[in-house]
Write a protein that holds these residues in place. Structure first.
Motif, short mmCIF file in Angstrom:
data_model
loop_
_atom_site.label_atom_id
_atom_site.label_comp_id
_atom_site.label_asym_id
_atom_site.label_seq_id
_atom_site.Cartn_x
_atom_site.Cartn_y
_atom_site.Cartn_z
N GLN A 1 0.82 -1.21 0.00
CA GLN A 1 0.00 0.00 0.00
C GLN A 1 0.87 1.27 0.00
N ALA B 1 15.35 12.94 6.38
CA ALA B 1 14.26 12.70 7.31
C ALA B 1 12.96 12.23 6.66
N GLY C 1 11.93 13.34 10.62
CA GLY C 1 10.97 14.26 10.02
C GLY C 1 9.51 14.01 10.36
N GLN C 2 9.26 13.47 11.52
CA GLN C 2 7.86 13.25 11.91
C GLN C 2 7.27 14.58 12.36
N PHE D 1 2.34 20.42 9.28
CA PHE D 1 2.07 21.85 9.49
C PHE D 1 0.85 22.29 8.72
N ASP E 1 -2.73 11.70 10.88
CA ASP E 1 -2.99 10.27 10.69
C ASP E 1 -1.90 9.64 9.83
N ARG E 2 -1.53 10.31 8.76
CA ARG E 2 -0.52 9.74 7.85
C ARG E 2 0.85 9.64 8.51
N LEU E 3 1.13 10.61 9.40
CA LEU E 3 2.46 10.67 10.01
C LEU E 3 2.52 10.01 11.39
N CYS E 4 1.43 9.30 11.78
CA CYS E 4 1.39 8.62 13.08
C CYS E 4 1.53 9.60 14.25
N PHE F 1 2.02 24.07 13.66
CA PHE F 1 2.81 22.89 13.30
C PHE F 1 3.03 21.99 14.51
N ILE G 1 5.66 19.02 16.08
CA ILE G 1 6.95 18.35 15.94
C ILE G 1 7.07 17.22 16.95
N ALA H 1 10.70 5.08 14.75
CA ALA H 1 9.39 4.75 15.33
C ALA H 1 8.71 6.05 15.69
N PRO H 2 7.37 6.04 15.74
CA PRO H 2 6.68 7.28 16.12
C PRO H 2 7.13 7.75 17.50
N GLY I 1 0.76 6.56 -2.29
CA GLY I 1 1.33 5.66 -1.28
C GLY I 1 2.38 6.37 -0.43
N GLY I 2 2.83 7.51 -0.90
CA GLY I 2 3.78 8.33 -0.14
C GLY I 2 3.06 9.34 0.73
N THR I 3 3.65 10.53 0.91
CA THR I 3 3.05 11.50 1.83
C THR I 3 2.48 12.74 1.12
#
Ligand SMILES: Cc1ncc(COP(=O)(O)O)c(C=O)c1O
Ligand SMILES: Cc1ncc(COP(=O)(O)O)c(C=O)c1O
Lengths: 358, 358
Positions: A184, A199, B67-68, B71, B101-104, B141, B143, B152-153, B191-193
């Motif tokens: 996915q 990052a 980079g989690q 913004f 949601d996408r970035l946990c 934003f 961080i 990991a998140p 499938g990416g961000t």
């Protein structure tokens, strides 16, 4: 005093060091860190080794908003004779500069950076653990610090090196992991930042990682972002397959990170005259080999685990058990040789190790 | 005191405010900022408005390495009657949560966040400039702050809002820009961000931006990362084309950011009964329409410029001059209406504006 002389401010309140069985990965940090600043006028300047301390940054610093940042990861190892050595730091600094180019960050002086790392490791040498399999993880990174919300490369940067004593990756010797093929989410795509160590690639991977962890898999195997057919790499490892006696690894294509361990594995296999080839390989092809009994081994390569045998690969509901879920012969030999070289117990025919002396 | 009460520490040393003709974009910041912390135990807690000040973060904080972070960008406008209002802040907070949601990253309370923004803008209300076309840019934003080098998140976060008075985007009225179609680099892939507002997407774009800037183009037009055929969006704008009387914009596909302005443009066009359609559109198709004299207008939409007419589009060595390099009728009408609503001089049939009162 030359622009290049490193100022040293000693930490007068050294921390207590964690026991080697508490180490795990990336949780503890040593007493000192290296910092160097960049601006257009002075270039990279003011190199200093200072007590490990928080960074103080404007909330508008570009790194927080637009992720203009790169990093590296390598290790210092304590040998049986109580020397400390690095493994191919030149490769990491070369890659850091390639990442810099992609992210519009000014290049660093590679030799100087290696010197700074050695200097820092020397100062914190008592933090290099000595229990089997432990090491000192070195994390160089560059962040963009200009307080500006326009989407543009920063005018100022900091190059920082922090150190973290880390535990043995395998507590009971090298051990196969279970990996799930990701269908996915996509980590990177040609034309994106996949071949840079930056990052955003990792931010993108968190969600996929979280999902497979719930199902008991250690990491995901990424497919290419275009056709979602071709194998790229594992979360933080490159990947190798032994098929019919030949070792195959995905060719570098712009979206795969070129691992230092990957490069070392290829060189060792060539040295041993074991056939090894870098080429495109699809999951379909791999599955076919598996069904024909031709998939003999699978393993990942990376600084953290060195070599990580893959015992199970899950793909579209199918579970492929590889080498009966056991560590393969080549994986074992590579692991033993690479760790042997890193810890100084094996000959180093390629001069990969670099002593830390100051 | 409830968990939700915002603590307020006044800045006793307010800065001098820049003149409105010095403003440009994202360079000056106001006297206060909003901060809220997150940990698993307490959730989002300790909301506070404090003097604008540096962030103090462990060098191992996840945001620097992986980079989690997410913004948003929106604006506060000063009306002719000297009221201050926001434009669709609910949309920005919804999108922030989709990005989370996408970035946990743990979700925020959207209504509460809007309240916090209003509160902050109210405190710094004297910073909302009043010259035509100026506004106060709002940058919320989040961080990741945990000092941990595992991928990991994060266990801890900060939600921060900073404010920046910004100048008129067009100093001499709305004016067409030149855009170059990007064929080498890719911003995002399904499938990416791409559909999240997260740092890595912008880091990835810097290199392409830098290259076209050298050739006199304001921004790049991104194509899809898979086939490099279909139009996605401009650097920080969504994009619209008027073809044969119909307005076309690329359909949301997972790699395009869903702009608040894009959504407003579509609603306005529908309200005006001008045909508008969201669909896939390739550069080849666009070029064909151009050659047939059917490409009547092109414009971008985004919070910074509101509407940005495209006077020239460069693609594979071909230069397409659109509407004789002049601002089109629909672009002009959208610009006038949207800015009219934002600055309170036009009726607001959709209730898009929200007054800042405290
Ligand atoms: C995405 C990715 N691929 C591969 C690797 C392996 O690279 P190396 O062998 O240099 O550690 C890493 C780890 O650094 C990585 O993060
Ligand atoms: C990549 C990208 N696309 C589109 C937009 C336009 O979105 P909005 O209209 O919400 O400002 C922005 C700007 O925020 C953006 O950064």
């Amino acid at each position: 005093m030359s622009e290049y002389t490193i100022t040293y401010i000693k930490n007068e309140k050294p921390k207590e060091k964690p026991k080697s069985d508490q180490l795990s990965f990336g949780k503890y940090f040593t007493d000192h860190m290296f910092i160097q600043d960049y601006n257009a006028d002075k270039g990279w300047h003011n190199p200093r080794i200072v007590p490990y301390q928080p960074l103080v940054l404007d909330p508008a610093a570009i790194v927080f908003h637009y992720g203009q940042t790169v990093f590296e990861g390598l290790k210092a190892y304590r040998t049986k004779r109580d020397k400390i050595q690095l493994f191919r730091p030149d490769k990491n600094m070369e890659r850091l500069n390639r990442s810099n180019d992609r992210l519009c960050i000014p290049r660093i002086d590679e030799e100087y950076a290696i010197d700074a790392i050695k200097h820092l490791v020397h100062i914190d040498q008592d933090w290099v653990p000595d229990a089997p399999g432990t090491s000192l993880y070195i994390r160089p990174f560059i962040i963009s610090t200009e307080p500006y919300l326009g989407v543009a490369p920063s005018a100022t940067y900091q190059f920082i090196v922090i150190l973290s004593p880390v535990g043995a990756y395998y507590e009971e010797g090298i051990n196969p992991v279970k990996i799930a093929v990701e269908n996915q989410f996509v980590r990177a795509v040609k034309g994106g930042t996949g071949e840079a160590k930056t990052a955003g690639n990792y931010a993108s991977s968190l969600k996929a990682q979280e999902q497979v962890a719930d199902e008991g898999y250690a990491q995901v195997l990424w497919l290419d972002g275009v056709e979602k057919k071709y194998i790229e790499e594992v979360g933080s490892m490159n990947v190798f397959f032994k098929i019919n006696g030949e070792v195959v690894t995905p060719a570098l294509n712009g979206s795969i990170l070129e691992g230092v361990t990957r490069n070392s594995v290829i060189q060792l296999l060539e040295y041993w005259e074991i056939p090894v080839v870098e080429r495109k390989i699809s999951m379909e092809e791999l599955y076919e080999h598996y069904q024909n009994g031709e998939l003999e081994e699978a393993f990942g390569s990376g600084t953290a685990a060195v070599i990580s045998p893959v015992g199970e690969l899950a793909w579209e509901g199918k579970k492929m058990e590889i080498n009966n879920g056991k560590t393969g012969e080549i994986a074992k030999r590579l692991y033993d040789t690479l760790t042997g070289i890193q810890y100084g117990s094996e000959k180093d025919p390629f001069n990969w190790t670099v002593k830390v002396k100051y």
